[in-house]
Design a protein around this motif. Structure first.
Motif, PDB file in Angstrom:
ATOM      1  N   VAL A  83       0.846  -1.193   0.000  1.00 57.22           N
ATOM      2  CA  VAL A  83       0.000   0.000   0.000  1.00 57.22           C
ATOM      3  C   VAL A  83       0.884   1.246   0.000  1.00 57.22           C
ATOM      4  O   VAL A  83       0.729   2.143  -0.819  1.00 57.22           O
ATOM      5  CB  VAL A  83      -0.928   0.011   1.223  1.00 57.22           C
ATOM      6  CG1 VAL A  83      -1.740   1.296   1.272  1.00 57.22           C
ATOM      7  CG2 VAL A  83      -1.838  -1.211   1.216  1.00 57.22           C
TER       8      VAL A  83
ATOM      9  N   TYR B 143       3.900   5.093  -2.667  1.00 57.32           N
ATOM     10  CA  TYR B 143       2.505   4.686  -2.585  1.00 57.32           C
ATOM     11  C   TYR B 143       2.101   3.858  -3.792  1.00 57.32           C
ATOM     12  O   TYR B 143       2.563   4.100  -4.912  1.00 57.32           O
ATOM     13  CB  TYR B 143       1.585   5.913  -2.527  1.00 57.32           C
ATOM     14  CG  TYR B 143       1.724   6.749  -1.286  1.00 57.32           C
ATOM     15  CD1 TYR B 143       2.608   7.810  -1.247  1.00 57.32           C
ATOM     16  CD2 TYR B 143       0.959   6.474  -0.152  1.00 57.32           C
ATOM     17  CE1 TYR B 143       2.746   8.592  -0.106  1.00 57.32           C
ATOM     18  CE2 TYR B 143       1.081   7.245   0.985  1.00 57.32           C
ATOM     19  CZ  TYR B 143       1.980   8.295   1.003  1.00 57.32           C
ATOM     20  OH  TYR B 143       2.107   9.057   2.143  1.00 57.32           O
TER      21      TYR B 143
ATOM     22  N   VAL C 159      -3.854   4.204  -4.247  1.00 60.45           N
ATOM     23  CA  VAL C 159      -4.122   4.958  -3.015  1.00 60.45           C
ATOM     24  C   VAL C 159      -3.514   6.359  -3.036  1.00 60.45           C
ATOM     25  O   VAL C 159      -3.723   7.140  -2.106  1.00 60.45           O
ATOM     26  CB  VAL C 159      -3.628   4.199  -1.764  1.00 60.45           C
ATOM     27  CG1 VAL C 159      -4.201   2.784  -1.733  1.00 60.45           C
ATOM     28  CG2 VAL C 159      -2.113   4.177  -1.676  1.00 60.45           C
TER      29      VAL C 159
ATOM     30  N   PHE D  36      -4.337   8.239   0.681  1.00 57.32           N
ATOM     31  CA  PHE D  36      -3.686   7.694   1.883  1.00 57.32           C
ATOM     32  C   PHE D  36      -2.394   8.458   2.149  1.00 57.32           C
ATOM     33  O   PHE D  36      -1.705   8.887   1.216  1.00 57.32           O
ATOM     34  CB  PHE D  36      -3.342   6.223   1.697  1.00 57.32           C
ATOM     35  CG  PHE D  36      -4.519   5.294   1.625  1.00 57.32           C
ATOM     36  CD1 PHE D  36      -5.826   5.743   1.525  1.00 57.32           C
ATOM     37  CD2 PHE D  36      -4.309   3.914   1.649  1.00 57.32           C
ATOM     38  CE1 PHE D  36      -6.899   4.869   1.475  1.00 57.32           C
ATOM     39  CE2 PHE D  36      -5.361   3.025   1.589  1.00 57.32           C
ATOM     40  CZ  PHE D  36      -6.662   3.506   1.492  1.00 57.32           C
TER      41      PHE D  36
ATOM     42  N   MET E 241      -6.114   7.072   6.070  1.00 59.70           N
ATOM     43  CA  MET E 241      -6.848   6.642   4.879  1.00 59.70           C
ATOM     44  C   MET E 241      -8.104   7.481   4.740  1.00 59.70           C
ATOM     45  O   MET E 241      -8.986   7.433   5.605  1.00 59.70           O
ATOM     46  CB  MET E 241      -7.210   5.156   4.983  1.00 59.70           C
ATOM     47  CG  MET E 241      -6.009   4.260   5.221  1.00 59.70           C
ATOM     48  SD  MET E 241      -6.418   2.510   5.149  1.00 59.70           S
ATOM     49  CE  MET E 241      -7.478   2.355   6.570  1.00 59.70           C
TER      50      MET E 241
ATOM     51  N   ASP F 122     -10.938  -0.923  -1.107  1.00 55.21           N
ATOM     52  CA  ASP F 122      -9.896  -0.837  -0.081  1.00 55.21           C
ATOM     53  C   ASP F 122     -10.097  -1.888   1.019  1.00 55.21           C
ATOM     54  O   ASP F 122      -9.247  -2.030   1.904  1.00 55.21           O
ATOM     55  CB  ASP F 122      -9.880   0.552   0.559  1.00 55.21           C
ATOM     56  CG  ASP F 122      -9.492   1.644  -0.415  1.00 55.21           C
ATOM     57  OD1 ASP F 122     -10.142   2.716  -0.396  1.00 55.21           O
ATOM     58  OD2 ASP F 122      -8.549   1.428  -1.203  1.00 55.21           O
TER      59      ASP F 122
END
Length: 115
Positions: A48, A59, A63, A67, A82, A89
């Motif tokens: 992630v 990242y 995301v 995030f 998040m 997700d």
């Protein structure tokens, strides 16, 4: 013995937010690259986001912009903020710590995004 303990998972509606935390018992936390991985049912575990000892971040494309990974070396903690969560997700999120040949995993925390 090294332990990584995740917390902060749960059930959230689409568009909502959660903050995951990882507490590490490694001896020199600041040396480690820390990361969040996730695994959804039927899928492989995937990166992630991760953050290096120097604070550099990386990242997954899925995301980016939603995030944010961060760390507090003094507290031996790592976080994942998040936002704008989506159904896709939904997964078990794992904390990872790696340095040289050392590679450690937490037990995981469930994140479910559903209305």
């Amino acid at each position: 013995q090294v332990q990584l303990v995740e917390s902060g998972g749960g059930l959230v509606q689409p568009g909502g937010s959660l903050r995951l935390s990882c507490e590490a018992s490694v001896s020199i936390f600041s040396w480690y690259t820390m990361g969040w991985y996730r695994q959804a049912p039927g899928n492989e575990r995937e990166l992630v986001a991760d953050i290096t000892s120097g604070g550099g971040t990386n990242y997954a494309d899925s995301v980016k912009g939603r995030f944010t990974i961060s760390r507090d070396n003094a507290k031996k903690m790592m976080y994942l903020q998040m936002n704008s969560l989506k159904a896709e997700d939904t997964a078990v999120y794992y904390c990872n710590a790696r340095y040289s040949a050392k590679n450690y995993w937490g037990q995981g925390t469930q994140v479910t995004v559903s209305s």
